[in-house]
Scaffold this active site. Structure first.
Site, mmCIF file in Angstrom:
data_model
loop_
_atom_site.group_PDB
_atom_site.id
_atom_site.type_symbol
_atom_site.label_atom_id
_atom_site.label_comp_id
_atom_site.label_asym_id
_atom_site.label_seq_id
_atom_site.Cartn_x
_atom_site.Cartn_y
_atom_site.Cartn_z
ATOM 1 N N ASP A 122 0.850 -1.192 0.000
ATOM 2 C CA ASP A 122 0.000 0.000 0.000
ATOM 3 C C ASP A 122 0.886 1.242 0.000
ATOM 4 O OD1 ASP A 122 -3.218 0.556 0.962
ATOM 5 O OD2 ASP A 122 -1.794 2.229 1.087
ATOM 6 N N HIS A 124 -10.235 -5.449 -3.117
ATOM 7 C CA HIS A 124 -8.888 -5.667 -2.562
ATOM 8 C C HIS A 124 -8.997 -6.020 -1.100
ATOM 9 C CE1 HIS A 124 -9.826 -1.341 -2.326
ATOM 10 N NE2 HIS A 124 -9.143 -1.308 -1.189
ATOM 11 N N HIS A 134 -6.903 -5.743 2.340
ATOM 12 C CA HIS A 134 -5.763 -5.154 3.045
ATOM 13 C C HIS A 134 -5.213 -6.250 3.964
ATOM 14 C CE1 HIS A 134 -6.859 -0.791 2.281
ATOM 15 N NE2 HIS A 134 -8.045 -1.353 2.085
HETATM 16 P P1 AMP Z 1 -9.868 1.420 0.275
HETATM 17 O O1 AMP Z 1 -10.271 2.605 1.099
HETATM 18 O O2 AMP Z 1 -10.141 0.129 0.955
HETATM 19 O O3 AMP Z 1 -10.416 1.505 -1.126
HETATM 20 O O4 AMP Z 1 -8.272 1.483 0.183
HETATM 21 C C1 AMP Z 1 -7.571 1.884 -0.938
HETATM 22 C C2 AMP Z 1 -6.119 1.756 -0.579
HETATM 23 O O5 AMP Z 1 -5.360 1.863 -1.777
HETATM 24 C C3 AMP Z 1 -5.590 2.838 0.384
HETATM 25 O O6 AMP Z 1 -5.028 2.218 1.536
HETATM 26 C C4 AMP Z 1 -4.542 3.566 -0.449
HETATM 27 O O7 AMP Z 1 -3.424 3.990 0.319
HETATM 28 C C5 AMP Z 1 -4.163 2.529 -1.488
HETATM 29 N N1 AMP Z 1 -3.663 3.031 -2.753
HETATM 30 C C6 AMP Z 1 -4.237 3.954 -3.548
HETATM 31 N N2 AMP Z 1 -3.497 4.146 -4.654
HETATM 32 C C7 AMP Z 1 -2.441 3.289 -4.570
HETATM 33 C C8 AMP Z 1 -1.321 3.009 -5.414
HETATM 34 N N3 AMP Z 1 -1.133 3.634 -6.593
HETATM 35 N N4 AMP Z 1 -0.421 2.084 -4.998
HETATM 36 C C9 AMP Z 1 -0.595 1.449 -3.818
HETATM 37 N N5 AMP Z 1 -1.633 1.659 -2.993
HETATM 38 C C10 AMP Z 1 -2.544 2.580 -3.349
#
Ligand code: AMP
Ligand code: ZN
Length: 111
Positions: free
Chosen positions: A30, A99, A101
């Site tokens: 992340d 996704h 986490h």
């Molecule tokens: P969610 O709120 O569950 O949709 O989480 C989205 C996650 O994606 C967040 O923890 C962000 O920090 C992560 N994120 C967004 N863009 C990227 C990226 N380009 N590379 C890695 N992680 C990302």
């Protein structure tokens, strides 16, 4: 989905720090880690969230779930981990591509 950031990562169109990849799934760190280890595991296929899965996705979801422990162990999380998935606005999902986490390392706050 042409404008989905995780689809772009899956296709290699934008970079990510990958920790696991096979034909169906990808895991990467992340970009804003909320724990010492914070990995995102995605299916390469665009599926918005757990809100839209059905019986047709059971095999894929099973394989994805089994992968979690392998990815956690490879990341050094021998003592355990937390898995979170946000679904839809009610779950505060920011990226509308399914996704998990995978969080761990150090001491996580109570849930
Ligand atoms: P969610 O709120 O569950 O949709 O989480 C989205 C996650 O994606 C967040 O923890 C962000 O920090 C992560 N994120 C967004 N863009 C990227 C990226 N380009 N590379 C890695 N992680 C990302
Ligand atoms: Zn996508």
């Amino acid at each position: 989905m042409s404008n989905c950031i995780f689809c772009k990562i899956a296709k290699g169109e934008i970079p990510a720090n990958k920790v696991y990849e096979d034909g169906q799934f990808l895991a990467f760190n992340d970009i804003h880690p909320k724990a010492k280890v914070h990995i995102l595991l995605i299916p390469k296929q665009h599926i918005e969230s757990l809100q839209v899965v059905d019986a047709a996705h059971v095999a894929m979801l099973g394989e994805m779930t089994v992968l979690i422990n392998k990815i956690a162990i490879d990341a050094g999380l021998h003592n355990g981990f937390r898995v979170v998935t946000n679904a839809g606005p009610g779950g505060h999902q920011e990226v509308p591509h399914l996704h998990y986490h995978i969080l761990g390392g150090g001491r996580l706050p109570g849930f």
